[in-house]
Design a protein around this motif. Structure first.
Motif, PDB file in Angstrom:
ATOM      1  N   VAL A  17     -27.667 -19.928 -17.749  1.00 30.45           N
ATOM      2  CA  VAL A  17     -26.717 -21.040 -17.701  1.00 30.45           C
ATOM      3  C   VAL A  17     -26.291 -21.461 -19.107  1.00 30.45           C
ATOM      4  CG1 VAL A  17     -26.524 -23.489 -17.080  1.00 30.45           C
ATOM      5  CG2 VAL A  17     -27.416 -21.856 -15.430  1.00 30.45           C
ATOM      6  N   ILE A  18     -27.241 -21.512 -20.035  1.00 26.55           N
ATOM      7  CA  ILE A  18     -26.903 -21.864 -21.425  1.00 26.55           C
ATOM      8  C   ILE A  18     -25.954 -20.826 -22.001  1.00 26.55           C
ATOM      9  CG2 ILE A  18     -27.835 -22.036 -23.771  1.00 26.55           C
ATOM     10  CD1 ILE A  18     -30.382 -23.284 -22.475  1.00 26.55           C
ATOM     11  N   GLY A  19     -26.256 -19.562 -21.786  1.00 24.69           N
ATOM     12  CA  GLY A  19     -25.391 -18.496 -22.305  1.00 24.69           C
ATOM     13  C   GLY A  19     -23.981 -18.578 -21.750  1.00 24.69           C
ATOM     14  N   ILE A  20     -23.861 -18.727 -20.445  1.00 24.49           N
ATOM     15  CA  ILE A  20     -22.536 -18.820 -19.825  1.00 24.49           C
ATOM     16  C   ILE A  20     -21.823 -20.086 -20.291  1.00 24.49           C
ATOM     17  CG2 ILE A  20     -21.268 -19.065 -17.653  1.00 24.49           C
ATOM     18  CD1 ILE A  20     -23.481 -17.313 -16.361  1.00 24.49           C
ATOM     19  N   VAL A  42     -19.191 -27.593 -15.575  1.00 21.37           N
ATOM     20  CA  VAL A  42     -19.919 -27.134 -14.381  1.00 21.37           C
ATOM     21  C   VAL A  42     -21.306 -26.632 -14.793  1.00 21.37           C
ATOM     22  CG1 VAL A  42     -19.958 -25.392 -12.550  1.00 21.37           C
ATOM     23  CG2 VAL A  42     -17.820 -26.599 -13.078  1.00 21.37           C
ATOM     24  N   PHE A  43     -21.356 -25.840 -15.848  1.00 20.20           N
ATOM     25  CA  PHE A  43     -22.634 -25.284 -16.298  1.00 20.20           C
ATOM     26  C   PHE A  43     -23.510 -26.337 -16.972  1.00 20.20           C
ATOM     27  CE2 PHE A  43     -20.182 -21.539 -15.485  1.00 20.20           C
ATOM     28  CZ  PHE A  43     -21.110 -20.765 -14.818  1.00 20.20           C
ATOM     29  N   TYR A  44     -22.891 -27.364 -17.545  1.00 19.13           N
ATOM     30  CA  TYR A  44     -23.629 -28.501 -18.110  1.00 19.13           C
ATOM     31  C   TYR A  44     -24.427 -29.191 -17.000  1.00 19.13           C
ATOM     32  CZ  TYR A  44     -24.174 -33.019 -20.586  1.00 19.13           C
ATOM     33  OH  TYR A  44     -24.659 -34.147 -21.173  1.00 19.13           O
ATOM     34  N   GLU A  45     -23.810 -29.395 -15.861  1.00 14.92           N
ATOM     35  CA  GLU A  45     -24.484 -30.028 -14.725  1.00 14.92           C
ATOM     36  C   GLU A  45     -25.616 -29.147 -14.195  1.00 14.92           C
ATOM     37  OE1 GLU A  45     -23.288 -33.316 -13.341  1.00 14.92           O
ATOM     38  OE2 GLU A  45     -22.686 -33.044 -15.409  1.00 14.92           O
ATOM     39  N   ILE A  46     -25.336 -27.858 -14.047  1.00 13.87           N
ATOM     40  CA  ILE A  46     -26.362 -26.933 -13.548  1.00 13.87           C
ATOM     41  C   ILE A  46     -27.554 -26.911 -14.502  1.00 13.87           C
ATOM     42  CG2 ILE A  46     -26.896 -24.521 -12.976  1.00 13.87           C
ATOM     43  CD1 ILE A  46     -23.895 -24.230 -12.187  1.00 13.87           C
ATOM     44  N   PHE A  47     -27.265 -26.896 -15.809  1.00 16.66           N
ATOM     45  CA  PHE A  47     -28.337 -26.905 -16.803  1.00 16.66           C
ATOM     46  C   PHE A  47     -29.274 -28.086 -16.585  1.00 16.66           C
ATOM     47  CE2 PHE A  47     -29.993 -28.921 -20.607  1.00 16.66           C
ATOM     48  CZ  PHE A  47     -30.821 -27.928 -21.102  1.00 16.66           C
ATOM     49  N   TRP A  48     -28.719 -29.289 -16.455  1.00 10.41           N
ATOM     50  CA  TRP A  48     -29.561 -30.476 -16.315  1.00 10.41           C
ATOM     51  C   TRP A  48     -30.336 -30.464 -14.997  1.00 10.41           C
ATOM     52  CZ3 TRP A  48     -31.322 -32.588 -20.299  1.00 10.41           C
ATOM     53  CH2 TRP A  48     -30.563 -32.682 -21.453  1.00 10.41           C
ATOM     54  N   CYS A  49     -29.743 -29.916 -13.952  1.00  4.02           N
ATOM     55  CA  CYS A  49     -30.473 -29.784 -12.684  1.00  4.02           C
ATOM     56  C   CYS A  49     -31.688 -28.881 -12.864  1.00  4.02           C
ATOM     57  CB  CYS A  49     -29.564 -29.233 -11.590  1.00  4.02           C
ATOM     58  SG  CYS A  49     -28.293 -30.366 -11.008  1.00  4.02           S
ATOM     59  N   ASP A 108     -13.025 -34.359 -15.417  1.00  4.88           N
ATOM     60  CA  ASP A 108     -14.423 -33.936 -15.513  1.00  4.88           C
ATOM     61  C   ASP A 108     -15.188 -34.227 -14.223  1.00  4.88           C
ATOM     62  OD1 ASP A 108     -14.456 -32.791 -18.032  1.00  4.88           O
ATOM     63  OD2 ASP A 108     -14.986 -34.652 -19.042  1.00  4.88           O
ATOM     64  N   PHE A 109     -14.841 -35.318 -13.542  1.00  2.72           N
ATOM     65  CA  PHE A 109     -15.614 -35.749 -12.374  1.00  2.72           C
ATOM     66  C   PHE A 109     -15.649 -34.712 -11.246  1.00  2.72           C
ATOM     67  CE2 PHE A 109     -14.605 -39.694 -14.590  1.00  2.72           C
ATOM     68  CZ  PHE A 109     -15.876 -40.199 -14.781  1.00  2.72           C
ATOM     69  N   PRO A 110     -14.504 -34.122 -10.847  1.00  2.00           N
ATOM     70  CA  PRO A 110     -14.607 -33.088  -9.795  1.00  2.00           C
ATOM     71  C   PRO A 110     -15.449 -31.888 -10.234  1.00  2.00           C
ATOM     72  CG  PRO A 110     -12.296 -33.648 -10.213  1.00  2.00           C
ATOM     73  CD  PRO A 110     -13.129 -34.407 -11.207  1.00  2.00           C
ATOM     74  N   HIS A 111     -15.415 -31.584 -11.520  1.00  2.00           N
ATOM     75  CA  HIS A 111     -16.205 -30.461 -12.017  1.00  2.00           C
ATOM     76  C   HIS A 111     -17.693 -30.813 -12.061  1.00  2.00           C
ATOM     77  CE1 HIS A 111     -12.095 -29.489 -13.154  1.00  2.00           C
ATOM     78  NE2 HIS A 111     -12.489 -28.238 -12.971  1.00  2.00           N
ATOM     79  N   TYR A 112     -17.999 -32.078 -12.272  1.00  2.00           N
ATOM     80  CA  TYR A 112     -19.387 -32.530 -12.180  1.00  2.00           C
ATOM     81  C   TYR A 112     -19.891 -32.372 -10.739  1.00  2.00           C
ATOM     82  CZ  TYR A 112     -18.862 -34.842 -16.772  1.00  2.00           C
ATOM     83  OH  TYR A 112     -18.652 -35.134 -18.095  1.00  2.00           O
ATOM     84  N   VAL A 113     -19.044 -32.703  -9.785  1.00  2.00           N
ATOM     85  CA  VAL A 113     -19.418 -32.546  -8.378  1.00  2.00           C
ATOM     86  C   VAL A 113     -19.717 -31.069  -8.083  1.00  2.00           C
ATOM     87  CG1 VAL A 113     -18.607 -32.700  -5.981  1.00  2.00           C
ATOM     88  CG2 VAL A 113     -18.172 -34.588  -7.567  1.00  2.00           C
ATOM     89  N   VAL A 114     -18.826 -30.195  -8.523  1.00  2.00           N
ATOM     90  CA  VAL A 114     -19.016 -28.752  -8.300  1.00  2.00           C
ATOM     91  C   VAL A 114     -20.302 -28.283  -8.969  1.00  2.00           C
ATOM     92  CG1 VAL A 114     -18.080 -26.454  -8.818  1.00  2.00           C
ATOM     93  CG2 VAL A 114     -16.566 -28.265  -7.978  1.00  2.00           C
ATOM     94  N   GLY A 115     -20.522 -28.703 -10.217  1.00  2.00           N
ATOM     95  CA  GLY A 115     -21.720 -28.296 -10.945  1.00  2.00           C
ATOM     96  C   GLY A 115     -22.998 -28.777 -10.277  1.00  2.00           C
ATOM     97  N   CYS A 116     -22.986 -30.014  -9.804  1.00  2.00           N
ATOM     98  CA  CYS A 116     -24.179 -30.548  -9.132  1.00  2.00           C
ATOM     99  C   CYS A 116     -24.403 -29.875  -7.784  1.00  2.00           C
ATOM    100  CB  CYS A 116     -24.072 -32.065  -8.980  1.00  2.00           C
ATOM    101  SG  CYS A 116     -24.343 -32.915 -10.544  1.00  2.00           S
ATOM    102  N   PHE A 117     -23.326 -29.554  -7.090  1.00  2.00           N
ATOM    103  CA  PHE A 117     -23.464 -28.826  -5.826  1.00  2.00           C
ATOM    104  C   PHE A 117     -24.060 -27.440  -6.082  1.00  2.00           C
ATOM    105  CE2 PHE A 117     -21.773 -25.894  -2.605  1.00  2.00           C
ATOM    106  CZ  PHE A 117     -22.375 -26.443  -1.476  1.00  2.00           C
ATOM    107  N   LEU A 118     -23.527 -26.736  -7.080  1.00  2.00           N
ATOM    108  CA  LEU A 118     -24.076 -25.414  -7.414  1.00  2.00           C
ATOM    109  C   LEU A 118     -25.507 -25.534  -7.923  1.00  2.00           C
ATOM    110  CD1 LEU A 118     -20.963 -23.758  -9.102  1.00  2.00           C
ATOM    111  CD2 LEU A 118     -21.883 -23.316  -6.816  1.00  2.00           C
TER     112      LEU A 118
END
Length: 137
Positions: A17-20, A42-49, A108-118
Motif C-alpha cells: 500500500v505504501i509503495g502504490i 484511497v491508499f492513505y485510508e487503506i494504510f491507516w486501516c 477527497d471525501f468520496p475517495h476516503y469512503v472508497v479507501g475505507c471500504f477497500l
C-alpha cells in the motif's frame, strides 16, 4: 494462522500500500491530478486501516477501524481549512504534508469512503484467514 504469520501478512500489505500510494502521489501522465490527489487518498485510508489492524485484531475492530479512520481523516481534511502558525510549520515538512495534507478538497471525501471500504475488505480477508486457519489446527 499464528500471530507472527498474520503480522507478516499485515506488514507485506502495508509495504504494498505504501509503495502504490507513493507511486500514485508521484505519477506523471494521463489523469495525473486524479492519481496524485485522489487515488493516493484511497491508499492513505487503506494504510491507516492496516496500521491500526497491527494492534487491534478482533472481528469488532475489523468494522470499527475503517469507521474511525474515515472519521479521523475527515477531521484532518477540515483542519486543512485552519491555518494557525503551528499547523503551517508542521505542514511545511514532508511528513506533515503527507499526514495532515495542505489543501481542503470536497472530492477527497468520496475517495476516503472508497479507501475505507477497500480497507475494510482487506481487513476482513486478513481476519478471515486467521479464522479459517484456526479451524485447521
Amino acid at each position: 494462522m499464528s500471530k507472527k504469520t498474520q503480522d507478516l501478512y499485515i506488514i507485506i500489505s502495508l509495504l504494498i500500500v505504501i509503495g502504490i500510494g507513493f507511486l500514485f502521489k508521484n505519477y506523471t501522465g494521463f489523469a495525473q491530478k486524479w492519481f496524485n490527489d485522489y487515488g493516493a487518498a484511497v491508499f492513505y485510508e487503506i494504510f491507516w486501516c492496516l496500521f491500526a489492524f497491527l494492534f487491534l485484531r478482533s472481528s469488532k475492530a475489523t468494522i470499527q477501524i475503517p469507521l474511525w479512520v474515515f472519521i479521523i481523516t475527515c477531521i484532518l481534511e477540515f483542519l486543512q481549512l485552519w491555518h494557525p502558525p503551528f499547523l503551517e510549520q508542521i505542514r511545511a515538512t514532508l511528513v506533515g504534508k503527507l499526514l495532515l495534507g495542505t489543501t481542503f478538497a470536497w472530492w477527497d471525501f468520496p475517495h476516503y469512503v472508497v479507501g475505507c471500504f477497500l480497507g475494510w475488505l482487506w481487513l476482513r480477508q486478513l481476519q478471515g484467514k486467521s479464522y479459517a486457519n484456526k479451524g485447521q489446527s
